[in-house]
Enzyme design. Structure first.
Site, mmCIF file in Angstrom:
data_model
loop_
_atom_site.group_PDB
_atom_site.id
_atom_site.type_symbol
_atom_site.label_atom_id
_atom_site.label_comp_id
_atom_site.label_asym_id
_atom_site.label_seq_id
_atom_site.Cartn_x
_atom_site.Cartn_y
_atom_site.Cartn_z
ATOM 1 N N ASP A 15 44.970 59.818 35.096
ATOM 2 C CA ASP A 15 43.736 59.142 35.502
ATOM 3 C C ASP A 15 43.761 58.739 36.975
ATOM 4 O O ASP A 15 44.796 58.828 37.644
ATOM 5 C CB ASP A 15 43.473 57.909 34.614
ATOM 6 C CG ASP A 15 44.733 57.062 34.390
ATOM 7 O OD1 ASP A 15 45.697 57.206 35.163
ATOM 8 O OD2 ASP A 15 44.747 56.265 33.439
ATOM 9 N N ASN B 82 44.924 46.696 25.088
ATOM 10 C CA ASN B 82 43.857 46.933 24.107
ATOM 11 C C ASN B 82 44.025 48.295 23.421
ATOM 12 O O ASN B 82 43.127 48.762 22.738
ATOM 13 C CB ASN B 82 42.480 46.841 24.776
ATOM 14 C CG ASN B 82 42.305 47.880 25.884
ATOM 15 O OD1 ASN B 82 43.181 48.714 26.108
ATOM 16 N ND2 ASN B 82 41.170 47.842 26.558
ATOM 17 N N GLU C 62 39.307 53.849 26.770
ATOM 18 C CA GLU C 62 39.176 52.500 26.238
ATOM 19 C C GLU C 62 38.794 52.529 24.749
ATOM 20 O O GLU C 62 38.387 53.587 24.235
ATOM 21 C CB GLU C 62 38.094 51.745 27.039
ATOM 22 C CG GLU C 62 38.403 51.596 28.530
ATOM 23 C CD GLU C 62 39.396 50.461 28.834
ATOM 24 O OE1 GLU C 62 40.289 50.191 28.008
ATOM 25 O OE2 GLU C 62 39.279 49.862 29.920
ATOM 26 N N HIS D 101 44.531 51.190 25.027
ATOM 27 C CA HIS D 101 44.054 52.373 25.763
ATOM 28 C C HIS D 101 45.224 53.278 26.160
ATOM 29 O O HIS D 101 46.348 52.833 26.372
ATOM 30 C CB HIS D 101 43.151 52.018 26.954
ATOM 31 C CG HIS D 101 43.783 51.410 28.149
ATOM 32 N ND1 HIS D 101 43.258 50.312 28.799
ATOM 33 C CD2 HIS D 101 44.885 51.749 28.869
ATOM 34 C CE1 HIS D 101 44.004 50.016 29.850
ATOM 35 N NE2 HIS D 101 44.998 50.878 29.909
HETATM 36 C C1 GLP Z 1 46.554 51.272 33.231
HETATM 37 C C2 GLP Z 1 46.610 52.815 33.284
HETATM 38 C C3 GLP Z 1 47.244 53.370 32.059
HETATM 39 C C4 GLP Z 1 48.509 52.572 31.820
HETATM 40 C C5 GLP Z 1 48.145 51.206 31.319
HETATM 41 C C6 GLP Z 1 49.322 50.261 31.110
HETATM 42 O O1 GLP Z 1 45.280 50.755 33.203
HETATM 43 N N1 GLP Z 1 45.382 53.496 33.487
HETATM 44 O O2 GLP Z 1 47.488 54.755 32.212
HETATM 45 O O3 GLP Z 1 49.291 53.204 30.833
HETATM 46 O O4 GLP Z 1 47.143 50.619 32.124
HETATM 47 O O5 GLP Z 1 49.814 49.799 32.321
HETATM 48 P P1 GLP Z 1 51.092 48.916 32.498
HETATM 49 O O6 GLP Z 1 52.261 49.799 32.293
HETATM 50 O O7 GLP Z 1 50.980 48.391 33.905
HETATM 51 O O8 GLP Z 1 51.010 47.813 31.492
#
Ligand code: GLP
Length: 237
Positions: free
Chosen positions: A67, A137, A144, A139
């Site tokens: 992403d 959440n 989402e 995702h």
């Molecule tokens: C972000 C990214 C995801 C990631 C997630 C968890 O928003 N778009 O690809 O896996 O949130 O992030 P973190 O590892 O900082 O908790």
């Protein structure tokens, strides 16, 4: 789904890095799906350490990031383009033309999404091994809750909770409201998937995933539909 309880965040990072490096050793032209966020930073650190001792590492590897934010320039310190350069690409011998990240500043964002999906399809028809983080959440990528499981790469609106979780990376307060993300169907076509989840903040999401209820209100539950998923969990992050 194979669950591995790691001793701690270091152990999780080491196991994830070993899995990725083994895939490259087995097939030096492998096609990887790569995540961003805080969780994979330890994995990338380990990979960079290992690759600095090898002559060829990423020379023929092809990568696709999951992403990217819409509307911030690639040079913005919080863009996933900058993140990947900082944590991996600037330190290994990847060919920049093989390192794909959606372009969140494309004039025609829908065309960019179609193009990205086509590029993945062109590279060996699908991803070989994809690493995922996990949003609180549920995702995956920026898919989402409520995302259809047959979704493809597209522009999405970010939930307020997701924007809040990433707000500290945008000290000016301008947290993007949209992103481009690979779809859930795109992710599920990867031949193998490794999900990384560390820390107490992910406990609830992990428990929900472990419960095994497959429902679009919890995007990560789509992974139950895939038969080669490994979940690396650690209590620390
Ligand atoms: C972000 C990214 C995801 C990631 C997630 C968890 O928003 N778009 O690809 O896996 O949130 O992030 P973190 O590892 O900082 O908790």
């Amino acid at each position: 789904m194979k669950w591995i309880a790691c001793d701690d965040y270091d152990d999780l990072s080491l196991r994830a890095a070993d899995t990725l490096l083994r895939a490259i050793r087995t097939d030096p032209r492998t096609v990887l799906g790569l995540p961003t966020g805080r969780t994979p930073i330890g994995m990338y650190d380990r990979i960079v350490q290992q690759c600095s001792r090898q002559y060829h590492c990423f020379r023929e590897v092809v990568t696709f990031n999951l992403d990217e934010y819409v509307g911030i320039p690639r040079e913005h310190p919080a863009s996933y383009f900058s993140y990947m350069r900082k944590h991996l690409f600037d330190h290994v011998d990847i060919d920049p033309k093989n390192a794909h990240i959606p372009n969140g500043t494309a004039q025609d964002l829908d065309a960019e999404c179609r193009h990205y999906e086509a590029e993945i399809a062109r590279a060996e028809r699908s991803l070989r091994l994809t690493f995922l983080g996990l949003g609180r959440n549920g995702h995956i990528g920026f898919n989402e809750p409520g995302t259809p499981f047959d979704s493809r790469t597209r522009v999405v609106s970010l939930e307020a909770s997701t924007r809040a979780a990433n707000a500290d990376l945008f000290p000016d307060g301008h947290v993007p409201t949209r992103a481009i993300t690979m779809g859930i169907a795109t992710i599920l076509e990867s031949r193998a998937i490794v999900l990384l989840a560390g820390g107490s903040g992910k406990r609830e999401a992990i428990e929900r995933l472990r419960a095994g209820v497959v429902d679009e209100s919890f995007p990560a539950s789509a992974l139950w539909k895939h038969d080669e998923v490994t979940v690396l969990v650690s209590a620390t992050s």
